[in-house]
Scaffold this active site. Structure first.
Site, PDB file in Angstrom:
ATOM      1  N   ARG A 238       0.844  -1.194   0.000  1.00 18.30           N
ATOM      2  CA  ARG A 238       0.000   0.000   0.000  1.00 18.30           C
ATOM      3  C   ARG A 238       0.878   1.242   0.000  1.00 18.30           C
ATOM      4  O   ARG A 238       1.874   1.302   0.737  1.00 18.30           O
ATOM      5  CB  ARG A 238      -0.894   0.031   1.243  1.00 18.30           C
ATOM      6  N   GLU A 267      -3.944   7.210  -5.701  1.00 16.98           N
ATOM      7  CA  GLU A 267      -4.138   6.456  -6.948  1.00 16.98           C
ATOM      8  C   GLU A 267      -5.492   6.822  -7.530  1.00 16.98           C
ATOM      9  O   GLU A 267      -6.469   6.900  -6.786  1.00 16.98           O
ATOM     10  CB  GLU A 267      -4.086   4.951  -6.670  1.00 16.98           C
ATOM     11  N   HIS A 285      -0.779  -0.188  -9.891  1.00 17.27           N
ATOM     12  CA  HIS A 285      -1.510  -1.050  -8.948  1.00 17.27           C
ATOM     13  C   HIS A 285      -2.103  -2.271  -9.662  1.00 17.27           C
ATOM     14  O   HIS A 285      -3.325  -2.374  -9.829  1.00 17.27           O
ATOM     15  CB  HIS A 285      -2.608  -0.273  -8.212  1.00 17.27           C
TER      16      HIS A 285
END
Ligand code: DGY
Length: 320
Positions: A238, A267, A285
């Site tokens: 994360r 993000e 991601h």
């Protein structure tokens, strides 16, 4: 009668086809805000919500989920986007999708690591620019990954899968975790209760801990400085675990040789300063982004939904 479901984001086509066949779901394959999900849930009298980590479900939002919704099922292993005490307070079952994304996320962590050690992004850029000039033996050298010491923050499912792969690269494994694992899970890795005490021994550090208050900015100017100069840094966990300005400083100063990053604080609006650095390999991601894993995540979420709507306990409860 089919059960009524709202899906908050585009999902894998096979899963979408299953939902179309088995559920009453006005799925458009678009990314919905929390307000849109709440409005759709009310309009459709939804019994279940399938969500992802792209929206933060605060206590205030959870309190507004209509009573006819019987389960909040996130298509992710991470749960920090959900206010779990708020779900518990109103007795709303909430589930995640553990296990099914372990192997692909570990594969991606190794991809980040190899690309950081071996300058994957720069080599690719050279080829796409046409190459045409041979390099001398002293140019464009990376670092050997084989035999290096890997420190892992969090030896949970994904951390252990990374360790398993790294052993194939002759790497020595260290890990930092609050409690020591039994030997069958540790597999010879060296335990550090104190994360900071592990850092000076890491040629490469890979984060595999959940987000949340306990790990927020755990990598910062002070902890990056504890790594040996020239270490490699990998984050497929994360973005919240990292002070990104400190990371950029460490990449610029040479404190870090390189980094491989799949996750960012914001993000998709990640800090564009990363894109200017040659010694960072970047992914948007994508840890779980394989056909197999995205299908498995969707089906696991549907299994949880089916269980709860059939009056059974959830398979993967995130609160009990
Ligand atoms: C997860 O499952 O937590 C992945 O990071 C996708 O959000």
């Amino acid at each position: 009668m089919k059960h009524r479901l709202i899906v908050s984001r585009q999902i894998a086509p096979d899963v979408a086809a299953t939902i179309a066949a088995q559920y009453d779901c006005p799925y458009e394959g678009k990314e919905m805000t929390a307000e849109e999900v709440l409005a759709a849930a009310a309009a459709h009298k939804a019994e279940a919500l399938m969500i992802t980590s792209h929206v933060r479900w605060t206590g205030e939002l959870i309190a507004r989920i209509p009573d006819h919704v019987k389960i909040l099922a996130t298509c992710s292993v991470g749960t920090e986007h959900i206010d779990i005490p708020a779900c518990k307070a109103r007795g709303l079952p909430a589930t995640n999708t553990p296990d099914v994304l372990t192997e692909c996320t570990a594969d991606l962590a190794l991809m980040l690591m190899l690309n950081a050690f071996r300058r994957g992004h720069e080599y690719d850029a050279i080829m796409r620019a046409g190459w045409r000039r041979g390099y001398g033996l002293g140019e464009m050298m990376g670092l050997r990954m084989w035999g290096k010491t890997l420190g892992i923050l969090g030896l949970g499912r994904i951390g252990r899968a990374v360790a398993q792969r790294a052993r194939g690269f002759g790497m020595k494994i260290l890990y930092a975790a609050p409690r020591r694992l039994p030997p069958e899970l540790e597999q010879g890795a060296t335990w550090y209760q104190d994360f900071r005490a592990m850092l000076p021994h890491c040629d490469v550090l890979s984060l595999h801990a959940p987000g949340g208050p306990a790990t927020a900015d755990i990598m910062n100017a002070e902890t990056f400085a504890l790594l040996p100069r020239g270490a490699v840094f990998v984050n497929a966990a994360r973005g919240a675990l990292v002070d990104e300005t400190a990371l950029i400083d460490a990449l610029k100063s040479g404190q870090l040789y390189a980094a491989g990053l799949d996750v960012f604080k914001n993000e998709p609006e990640f800090d564009l300063r990363f894109a200017e650095l040659p010694n960072v390999f970047l992914c948007p991601h994508m840890g779980s982004a394989t056909v197999e894993t995205r299908n498995a995540m969707g089906y696991r979420a549907l299994d949880n939904i089916a269980a709860v709507l059939a009056g059974k306990p959830p398979i993967d409860p995130i609160w009990t």
